[in-house]
Write a protein that holds these residues in place. Structure first.
Motif, short mmCIF file in Angstrom:
data_model
loop_
_atom_site.label_atom_id
_atom_site.label_comp_id
_atom_site.label_asym_id
_atom_site.label_seq_id
_atom_site.Cartn_x
_atom_site.Cartn_y
_atom_site.Cartn_z
N LEU A 37 34.42 8.31 41.19
CA LEU A 37 35.70 8.57 41.75
C LEU A 37 36.15 7.10 42.23
O LEU A 37 37.44 6.95 42.12
CB LEU A 37 35.36 9.70 42.71
N SER A 38 35.33 6.32 42.78
CA SER A 38 35.46 5.30 43.31
C SER A 38 36.17 4.18 42.18
O SER A 38 37.30 3.45 42.46
CB SER A 38 34.25 4.52 44.05
N ARG A 39 35.48 4.27 41.05
CA ARG A 39 36.15 3.31 39.99
C ARG A 39 37.60 3.97 39.41
O ARG A 39 38.17 3.19 38.97
CB ARG A 39 35.02 3.75 38.70
N LEU A 40 37.61 5.10 39.53
CA LEU A 40 39.03 6.01 39.34
C LEU A 40 39.92 5.30 40.10
O LEU A 40 41.10 5.25 39.75
CB LEU A 40 38.84 7.30 39.34
N GLN A 41 39.81 5.09 41.37
CA GLN A 41 40.62 4.46 42.36
C GLN A 41 40.82 3.14 42.20
O GLN A 41 42.18 2.64 42.72
CB GLN A 41 40.24 4.80 43.63
N GLN A 42 40.26 2.41 41.52
CA GLN A 42 40.33 0.88 41.14
C GLN A 42 40.82 0.68 39.60
O GLN A 42 41.31 -0.42 39.69
CB GLN A 42 38.94 0.26 41.28
N GLN A 43 40.58 1.44 38.65
CA GLN A 43 41.10 1.13 37.34
C GLN A 43 41.59 2.38 36.67
O GLN A 43 41.48 3.67 37.37
CB GLN A 43 39.71 0.89 36.53
N THR A 44 42.43 2.10 35.79
CA THR A 44 43.26 3.31 34.96
C THR A 44 42.19 3.43 33.79
O THR A 44 41.87 2.50 33.01
CB THR A 44 44.56 2.66 34.77
N PHE A 45 41.96 4.73 33.45
CA PHE A 45 41.34 5.14 32.17
C PHE A 45 42.53 6.06 31.37
O PHE A 45 43.34 6.88 31.95
CB PHE A 45 40.25 5.68 32.62
N ASP A 46 42.22 6.13 29.99
CA ASP A 46 42.96 6.95 29.18
C ASP A 46 42.13 8.38 29.26
O ASP A 46 42.75 9.59 29.00
CB ASP A 46 42.85 6.52 27.97
N VAL A 47 40.97 8.35 29.11
CA VAL A 47 40.06 9.41 29.11
C VAL A 47 38.95 9.54 30.18
O VAL A 47 38.24 8.32 30.15
CB VAL A 47 39.47 9.43 27.62
N ILE A 48 38.51 10.49 30.60
CA ILE A 48 37.20 10.79 31.49
C ILE A 48 36.37 11.69 30.69
O ILE A 48 37.07 12.88 30.58
CB ILE A 48 37.45 10.96 32.92
N ILE A 49 35.06 11.36 30.44
CA ILE A 49 34.30 12.33 29.91
C ILE A 49 33.23 12.53 30.94
O ILE A 49 32.54 11.54 31.39
CB ILE A 49 33.53 11.88 28.47
N SER A 50 32.88 13.90 31.31
CA SER A 50 31.92 14.04 32.45
C SER A 50 31.14 15.03 32.18
O SER A 50 31.38 16.29 31.58
CB SER A 50 32.51 14.55 33.71
N ASP A 51 29.61 15.04 32.29
CA ASP A 51 28.72 16.19 32.01
C ASP A 51 29.22 17.24 33.23
O ASP A 51 29.51 16.74 34.29
CB ASP A 51 27.31 15.52 32.32
N TYR A 52 28.66 18.30 33.07
CA TYR A 52 28.70 19.39 33.97
C TYR A 52 28.00 19.39 35.30
O TYR A 52 28.31 19.22 36.26
CB TYR A 52 29.06 20.74 33.30
N LEU A 53 26.52 19.37 34.94
CA LEU A 53 25.49 19.53 35.81
C LEU A 53 24.94 18.05 36.15
O LEU A 53 24.56 17.56 35.42
CB LEU A 53 24.36 20.22 35.45
N MET A 54 25.46 17.46 37.47
CA MET A 54 24.91 16.24 38.06
C MET A 54 24.89 16.56 39.69
O MET A 54 25.26 17.45 40.17
CB MET A 54 26.07 15.41 37.99
N PRO A 55 23.62 16.00 40.13
CA PRO A 55 23.49 16.03 41.59
C PRO A 55 24.77 15.51 42.45
O PRO A 55 25.30 14.51 41.97
CB PRO A 55 22.15 15.38 41.89
N GLY A 56 24.88 16.08 43.49
CA GLY A 56 25.88 15.67 44.61
C GLY A 56 27.35 16.35 44.03
O GLY A 56 28.08 16.50 45.08
#
Length: 121
Positions: A40-59
């Motif tokens: 999320l911090s990186r998303l506030q600093q840089q622009t991306f075309d695509v975000i691929i995220s796993d579903y189950l992660m801690p936190g």
């Protein structure tokens, strides 16, 4: 000028990040992140075309991450990566995460074959 699309891949499992990186690196500019809050911090600093995220992660799960990603980068495509086959998860991902695509694990991709041959069982 580099015209490759920028993708942020978020997964708490390092081997999955390396697998995705090996599959996508030739065609895209990739950044990887193991921590959803750091993503999320990186998303506030840089622009991306695509975000691929796993579903189950801690936190924070991937749906929450993608939902928050929509707020800071509304035009970015959001992809959920998961082995969860529960229809409720998919419905929540569409409603809350505003996902563009859903990738079920495991998947088949010829470009990933050399990596998958060494994948732990």
């Amino acid at each position: 000028m580099n015209d490759k699309r920028k993708i942020l891949i978020v997964d708490d499992v390092k081997t999955m990040l390396l697998l995705l990186k090996s599959c996508l690196a030739p065609d895209f500019h990739l950044q990887i992140c193991q921590d959803p809050k750091a993503a999320l911090s990186r998303l506030q600093q840089q622009t991306f075309d695509v975000i691929i995220s796993d579903y189950l992660m801690p936190g924070m799960d991937g749906i929450d991450l993608l939902s928050q990603a929509k707020s800071c980068q509304p035009h970015c495509a959001r992809v959920l990566l998961t082995s969860d086959r529960d229809l409720t998860t998919v419905q929540r991902a569409v409603k809350e995460g505003h996902i563009s695509a859903f990738i079920s694990k495991p998947w088949q991709n010829p470009r990933c074959s050399p990596v998958l041959q060494n994948w732990p069982s």
